[in-house]
Design a protein around this motif. Structure first.
Motif, short mmCIF file in Angstrom:
data_model
loop_
_atom_site.label_atom_id
_atom_site.label_comp_id
_atom_site.label_asym_id
_atom_site.label_seq_id
_atom_site.Cartn_x
_atom_site.Cartn_y
_atom_site.Cartn_z
N LEU A 1 7.33 -26.99 9.36
CA LEU A 1 6.86 -27.63 8.12
C LEU A 1 7.41 -26.90 6.90
N ASP B 1 -3.95 -29.20 16.73
CA ASP B 1 -4.18 -27.95 17.47
C ASP B 1 -5.63 -27.83 17.91
N GLY C 1 -1.38 -37.60 18.94
CA GLY C 1 -1.59 -36.97 17.65
C GLY C 1 -1.79 -37.92 16.49
N SER D 1 -4.23 -34.05 21.41
CA SER D 1 -3.37 -35.15 20.99
C SER D 1 -4.06 -36.51 21.16
N GLN E 1 0.28 -32.31 5.89
CA GLN E 1 0.82 -32.27 7.24
C GLN E 1 0.36 -31.02 7.99
N SER F 1 5.15 -25.00 14.90
CA SER F 1 4.95 -26.22 14.11
C SER F 1 4.83 -25.94 12.62
N TYR F 2 4.15 -24.86 12.27
CA TYR F 2 3.95 -24.54 10.85
C TYR F 2 5.24 -24.04 10.21
N THR G 1 -1.53 -30.97 11.49
CA THR G 1 -1.11 -30.09 12.59
C THR G 1 -2.29 -29.25 13.08
#
Length: 190
Positions: free
Chosen positions: A147, A74, A85, A78, A66, A143-144, A70
């Motif tokens: 996760l 980036d 995405g 998208s 994932q 986002s990271y 992501t």
């Protein structure tokens, strides 16, 4: 203690995780899935020594795949077939799972624990896609970080599920499973 009573007591022990801790509640469906898996691995600590590393490796794989998706989002935006995405996710998942499933042949614990490995992947992805990680990383919008928060949920839930399975066995009074007799072992491999 009969199994029906031991299971009921164990469920009541686990429910506060979902009822009282609000945003820090563990997703009980992961805990209960690992609890059931503990029984699939024999309901012993020996089985847990296969379950835990395989599940945790699966959680790491889900996190890595994932994170790759992501990164592609980036880098390339998208791009989409249906939702923003989805192209990046499809590409990352195809490449990532080809590699990580192929690598299983090099690790005995993943071969013997393939159920836990794939469940670690699936339940961590479930945590990611349902947004379970935000509370564990200070409601970050990164986002990271999200996760990592979801992976923390899956990992903590794995250990909680094993603990609940162990408590259930302990309440039931079961003993560690006996090692298979050499004749039974030979017949199983024939």
């Amino acid at each position: 203690m009969p199994l029906w009573l031991a299971v009921a007591i164990t469920v009541v022990i686990a429910l506060p995780l979902g009822l009282w801790l609000k945003e820090f509640s563990l997703p009980l469906w992961i805990v209960f899935a690992v609890w059931a898996e503990y029984f699939a691995f024999g309901g012993t600590l020996k089985g847990a020594r296969t379950l835990a590393p395989a599940f945790l490796t699966g959680a790491g794989v889900a996190l890595a795949v994932q994170a790759f998706a992501t990164l592609l989002i980036d880098l390339f935006g998208s791009a989409q077939l249906v939702v923003p995405g989805d192209v990046a996710i499809l590409v990352a998942y195809f490449i990532g799972f080809c590699v990580f499933v192929w690598m299983m042949k090099f690790f005995q614990v993943l071969q013997g624990g393939s159920l836990a490995y794939f469940q670690g992947i699936a339940l961590t992805l479930g945590s990611i896609f349902t947004g379970q990680g935000a509370a564990w990383v200070g409601h970050s919008t990164n986002s990271y970080a999200l996760l990592i928060g979801a992976a923390i949920v899956a990992i903590v839930s794995c250990f909680a599920g094993i603990l609940i399975g162990w408590i259930n066995i302990w309440l039931n009074g079961a003993k560690e499973a006996a090692e298979p007799a050499p004749a039974a072992e030979a017949a199983a491999t024939a």
